[in-house]
Design an enzyme around this catalytic site. Sequence first.
Site, PDB file in Angstrom:
ATOM      1  N   LYS A  94     -34.558   9.813  18.049  1.00  0.00           N
ATOM      2  CA  LYS A  94     -35.063   9.290  16.779  1.00  0.00           C
ATOM      3  C   LYS A  94     -33.954   8.756  15.855  1.00  0.00           C
ATOM      4  O   LYS A  94     -34.092   7.707  15.263  1.00  0.00           O
ATOM      5  CB  LYS A  94     -35.826  10.424  16.076  1.00  0.00           C
ATOM      6  N   ARG A 119     -41.436  23.211  15.539  1.00  0.00           N
ATOM      7  CA  ARG A 119     -40.103  22.857  15.009  1.00  0.00           C
ATOM      8  C   ARG A 119     -39.934  23.463  13.615  1.00  0.00           C
ATOM      9  O   ARG A 119     -38.893  24.028  13.292  1.00  0.00           O
ATOM     10  CB  ARG A 119     -40.009  21.330  14.986  1.00  0.00           C
ATOM     11  N   TYR A 172     -37.538  22.071   3.284  1.00  0.00           N
ATOM     12  CA  TYR A 172     -37.960  23.446   3.568  1.00  0.00           C
ATOM     13  C   TYR A 172     -37.512  24.394   2.463  1.00  0.00           C
ATOM     14  O   TYR A 172     -37.562  25.599   2.629  1.00  0.00           O
ATOM     15  CB  TYR A 172     -37.325  23.927   4.886  1.00  0.00           C
ATOM     16  N   ARG A 219     -37.735  18.197  19.218  1.00  0.00           N
ATOM     17  CA  ARG A 219     -38.952  17.408  19.037  1.00  0.00           C
ATOM     18  C   ARG A 219     -39.689  17.283  20.374  1.00  0.00           C
ATOM     19  O   ARG A 219     -39.082  17.385  21.442  1.00  0.00           O
ATOM     20  CB  ARG A 219     -38.615  16.005  18.526  1.00  0.00           C
ATOM     21  N   HIS A 252     -31.347  16.990  12.057  1.00  0.00           N
ATOM     22  CA  HIS A 252     -31.797  16.280  10.859  1.00  0.00           C
ATOM     23  C   HIS A 252     -30.731  15.250  10.481  1.00  0.00           C
ATOM     24  O   HIS A 252     -29.539  15.551  10.516  1.00  0.00           O
ATOM     25  CB  HIS A 252     -31.997  17.248   9.689  1.00  0.00           C
ATOM     26  N   HIS A 271     -45.645  19.823  16.545  1.00  0.00           N
ATOM     27  CA  HIS A 271     -44.471  19.585  15.702  1.00  0.00           C
ATOM     28  C   HIS A 271     -44.194  20.776  14.783  1.00  0.00           C
ATOM     29  O   HIS A 271     -43.059  20.990  14.357  1.00  0.00           O
ATOM     30  CB  HIS A 271     -44.650  18.303  14.880  1.00  0.00           C
TER      31      HIS A 271
END
Length: 203
Positions: A92, A156, A188, A54, A179, A153
């Site tokens: 995050k 990524r 995805y 990120r 993730h 972003h």
Amino acid sequence: LQINPAAKAGNMGSEQPKEMLFWTKEEYLKFIDAMMDKPMLYYAFEILYWCGIREGELLALTPADFDFEKKTLRINKSYQRLQGKDVITTPKTKKSNRVIQMPDFLCAEIQDYFKQLYGLESDSRIFPLSKYALKRGMAFGCKASGVKVIRIHDLRHSHVSLLINMGYSAVAIGNRVGHESVEITYRYAHLFPTVQKEMADKL
């Protein structure tokens, strides 16, 4: 208000997935070619694309995060600019704390980059850039190379899509990019090649 209560409360609810744009490897190589004469941005985009980290994670990186013998990159913090001050926070999510294996060529590139940095301390930010500077660099590269405009972003997303094309599983990819759950990687799903035909043939 002195402080933003929403920032204190943190994320809540489920986010509506935004439209996912990404570059193919060919598009990325065209873009990065146009960034050759801007070394700091060039190396920043190389890490973003080939490691899928990120933006905040990139901007918080220090030399201590790299182990060139093991060819690894450690992610354990994130950079933000809050009320005009540089703030380094925890990443995050819990899964965001991770160690990423880097390809050989990227290791060599980052070692070259470190040699260009004067008076580098082990805790210095190796990319003392703002998010705005990255965004401006991205716009410049898109224009110069003629590739479609995407957000930082989306690099990524481009990394994830590259790994999907290389045949890696959602679990393996989710672990690499940090993730929190495999459900996020499954956003995805439309990029995963259909295995129905293959299944039928094998059956």
